[in-house]
Design a protein around this motif. Structure first.
Motif, short mmCIF file in Angstrom:
data_model
loop_
_atom_site.label_atom_id
_atom_site.label_comp_id
_atom_site.label_asym_id
_atom_site.label_seq_id
_atom_site.Cartn_x
_atom_site.Cartn_y
_atom_site.Cartn_z
N THR A 91 -24.88 40.86 38.30
CA THR A 91 -24.73 39.53 39.17
C THR A 91 -24.12 37.89 37.92
N ALA A 92 -25.51 38.26 37.07
CA ALA A 92 -25.29 36.43 35.95
C ALA A 92 -24.23 37.22 35.42
N GLY A 93 -23.98 38.13 34.44
CA GLY A 93 -22.33 38.64 34.25
C GLY A 93 -21.26 37.72 34.73
N LYS A 94 -21.32 38.59 35.89
CA LYS A 94 -19.76 38.18 36.51
C LYS A 94 -19.62 36.28 36.51
N ILE A 95 -21.06 35.81 37.03
CA ILE A 95 -20.78 34.49 37.27
C ILE A 95 -20.78 33.80 35.65
N LEU A 96 -21.00 34.59 34.75
CA LEU A 96 -20.50 34.36 33.19
C LEU A 96 -18.99 34.29 32.99
N ALA A 97 -18.49 35.19 33.74
CA ALA A 97 -17.30 35.23 32.85
C ALA A 97 -16.51 34.93 34.74
N GLY A 98 -16.73 33.84 35.03
CA GLY A 98 -15.78 33.56 35.92
C GLY A 98 -15.09 34.64 37.00
N LEU A 99 -15.85 35.61 37.58
CA LEU A 99 -15.75 36.55 38.09
C LEU A 99 -16.80 36.13 39.56
N ASP A 100 -17.27 36.00 39.80
CA ASP A 100 -18.38 35.06 40.66
C ASP A 100 -18.67 33.48 40.60
N ALA A 101 -19.08 33.17 41.04
CA ALA A 101 -19.63 31.67 41.50
C ALA A 101 -20.80 31.73 42.16
N PRO A 102 -21.44 30.82 41.52
CA PRO A 102 -23.44 30.67 41.88
C PRO A 102 -23.04 29.69 43.26
N ASP A 103 -24.40 30.22 43.49
CA ASP A 103 -24.88 29.18 45.19
C ASP A 103 -25.14 27.77 44.17
N GLU A 104 -25.64 28.05 43.98
CA GLU A 104 -26.45 26.90 43.60
C GLU A 104 -26.67 27.04 41.70
N GLY A 105 -27.16 25.71 41.36
CA GLY A 105 -26.51 26.28 39.62
C GLY A 105 -25.08 26.38 39.05
N HIS A 106 -25.55 25.97 37.69
CA HIS A 106 -23.88 26.13 37.08
C HIS A 106 -24.51 26.87 36.09
N VAL A 107 -22.65 26.83 35.24
CA VAL A 107 -22.52 27.83 34.24
C VAL A 107 -22.64 26.40 33.07
N GLU A 108 -23.10 27.35 31.91
CA GLU A 108 -22.77 25.55 30.93
C GLU A 108 -21.52 25.92 29.87
N ILE A 109 -20.97 25.49 29.21
CA ILE A 109 -20.76 25.63 27.50
C ILE A 109 -20.57 24.44 26.53
#
Ligand SMILES: Nc1ncnc2c1ncn2[C@@H]1O[C@H](COP(=O)(O)OP(=O)(O)OP(=O)(O)O)[C@@H](O)[C@H]1O
Ligand SMILES: [Mg+2]
Length: 501
Positions: free
Chosen positions: A47-65
């Motif tokens: 799940t963490a990997g998918k969120i980082l890869a743009g395959l899923d979205a978090p309910d809360e929080g965000h990805v940072e680049i």
């Protein structure tokens, strides 16, 4: 190390109905580093990997680049931001070359073949991977396909690579090659996130490790600063420590049950089996080892009666339990879990009422199967694709061994399983053999062979190279037999020449 990580999860939470898959998770992957993500089956790694890869979205929080928050609209966005993934079941298409596969991922404009070839070639040299760019993927071994995915990601200008359990179907030599190449790529400044169940791999290749348990971070820090025991304890947490493997008990095998005589057979695998003779007796576990892509799939399919040999004969049991290499092949992906749990038993009278399927009875029986084999979540009405990889695997192995077989053909039965689940499956396989089942295990893992097998056969280029009692499989012999061999006949090993447009 720069202050801002190249890629990070910041306080990310993700819930799937009853399951909190991620709970305020922070993970930071830095430039030039290999960061391992560990945890039991269902801990939230993919799940963490998918969120980082743009395959899923978090309910809360965000990805940072690189210190700035981003919101991906989908996988395409993440590719644009330099996020590459190397999936476990690779995404290459058998008939297409790497150049053609890369061309498919360029939907917005027409890109000249020569340009793509040049990009791939430069990516291959960045990774130090001598790979055939113009060979259809079907002729590449498992290990080469993964390196192919790596090169494609780099050709898409990936600054971050995400790998979800990349080694479970690779032999020791291919794992070493992959890690070697990952290290070379990290040294050019790429950040790598590696999801793995293997502490030895993590110790070997990773700089930093983060452990997830029930969706929370329970450990993070440099690998050099933590011992294996501490990591293992963080992973296992409050669940039962796995019992030590039962002592090896030499069984007195019975009659021949599964017999292959002079079998030649071919399936989608690039390497067919050629003139194989092999017998597995009642109560015996035979383990076929070898570098992946040396005929394992053809052996499994022909032994399980899924394909007919071109020549030679196979005589098997009345009921063959079969766990295929590719998990999805044994599941009904679009349906609720109970379908996959019960698919082999739908015709039993207990599950029909007035000519139609008795759904309530099926759901009830499926629930019992999930209980018996510790498949989580326990609710068999959720989609089978909502189960984590390891839980899907437990479901398939459990279903097949429960089916009262006299032969079991198990291809990579513990791939993707954590330590606890691996031990549980090993015990189940032993128990099946003790009950008289003739078991053929196909595995890339020598330790697994040593632990389980009465006899070991070594496969190379589709032939049986050696057939020895497991007790004779010492390290030197094993290493020489399985790793000193070329991966596959058809696998070209040099960068192909540029071709005309
Ligand atoms: N699409 C989904 N729908 C419902 N539940 C899901 C979905 N995807 C994941 N889950 C649940 O979220 C939890 C975490 O799953 P995830 O796949 O991230 O685990 P994992 O750590 O990768 O496990 P494994 O080692 O078995 O691959 C599991 O309980 C899983 O059943
Ligand atoms: Mg997973």
């Amino acid at each position: 190390m720069s202050a801002a990580p190249l890629l990070a999860l910041r306080s990310v939470s993700k819930r799937f109905s009853a399951v909190q898959a991620l709970d305020t998770v922070d993970v930071a992957v830095h430039r030039g580093q290999i960061h391992a993500l560990l945890g039991q089956n269902g801990a939230g790694k993919s799940t963490a990997g998918k969120i980082l890869a743009g395959l899923d979205a978090p309910d809360e929080g965000h990805v940072e680049i690189a210190g700035s928050p981003v919101w991906f609209g989908g996988r395409g966005d993440a590719i644009q931001h330099g996020i590459g993934i190397i999936p476990q079941a690779d995404s290459l298409i058998d008939d297409l070359t790497l150049v053609e596969t890369l061309a498919l991922s360029q939907p917005h404009r027409v890109v000249r073949r020569r340009t793509l070839t040049a990009k791939l070639r430069s990516a291959a040299s960045q990774a130090g991977v001598p790979i055939a760019l113009d060979t259809p993927a079907r002729h590449l071994s498992r290990g080469e396909r993964q390196l192919g995915e790596l090169v494609i990601s780099l050709a898409q200008d990936a600054r971050v690579l995400l790998l979800d359990e990349p080694t479970s179907a690779l032999g020791p030599r291919e794992v070493d090659t992959l890690f070697d190449r990952l290290r070379a790529v990290a040294d050019t400044g790429v950040a790598v996130l590696l999801i793995s169940h293997h502490l030895a791999d993590v110790r070997h290749v990773a700089d930093t490790a983060t452990v997830l348990a029930h969706g929370r971070v329970v450990h993070t820090g440099p690998v050099a600063a933590v011992d294996d025991e501490t990591l293992a304890r963080a992973i296992i947490g409050d669940s039962q420590a796995p019992p030590p493997p039962p002592p090896f008990r030499a069984r007195e095998p019975g009659e021949d049950v599964l017999v292959l005589s002079g079998v030649t057979a071919t399936c989608g695998d690039p390497v067919p089996v050629r003139d194989i003779s092999l017998r597995v007796r009642a109560g015996e576990v035979v383990c076929a080892v070898g570098v992946a892509g040396n005929g394992q799939r053809a052996l499994a399919e022909v032994a399980a009666g899924r394909i007919t040999p071109a020549s030679g004969t196979v005589s098997g049991g009345r009921r063959v339990a079969y766990v295929p290499e590719v998990r999805l092949d044994a599941l009904l992906p679009g349906r609720a879990t109970w379908w996959s749990a019960m698919v082999t038993r739908l015709r039993e009278p207990a599950f029909t009422r007035r000519g139609t399927l008795d759904t309530a009875a099926l759901v009830h029986a499926a629930g019992a199967l999930l209980d018996r084999h510790d498949v989580r979540p326990r609710d068999s009405r959720v989609a089978v694709t909502a189960l984590s990889g390891g839980n899907q695997q437990k479901l398939i192995v459990g279903r097949e061994l429960d089916s009262d077989p006299d032969v079991a053909v198990l291809h990579g039965p513990t791939q993707g399983l954590d330590l606890v689940a691996t031990r549980a499956i090993h015990s189940e396989i032993r128990r099946a053999a003790d009950a008289g089942v003739a078991v053929l295990v196909i595995s890339a893992d020598l330790d697994e062979a040593r632990q389980l097998a009465d006899r070991v056969v070594v496969l190379s280029k589709g032939r049986v190279l050696a057939d020895v009692p497991a007790s004779e499989l010492d390290d030197t012999v094993a290493w020489r037999l399985t790793s000193g061999l070329p991966a596959a006949d058809a696998a070209p090993s040099s960068v192909a020449e540029d071709d005309a447009e």
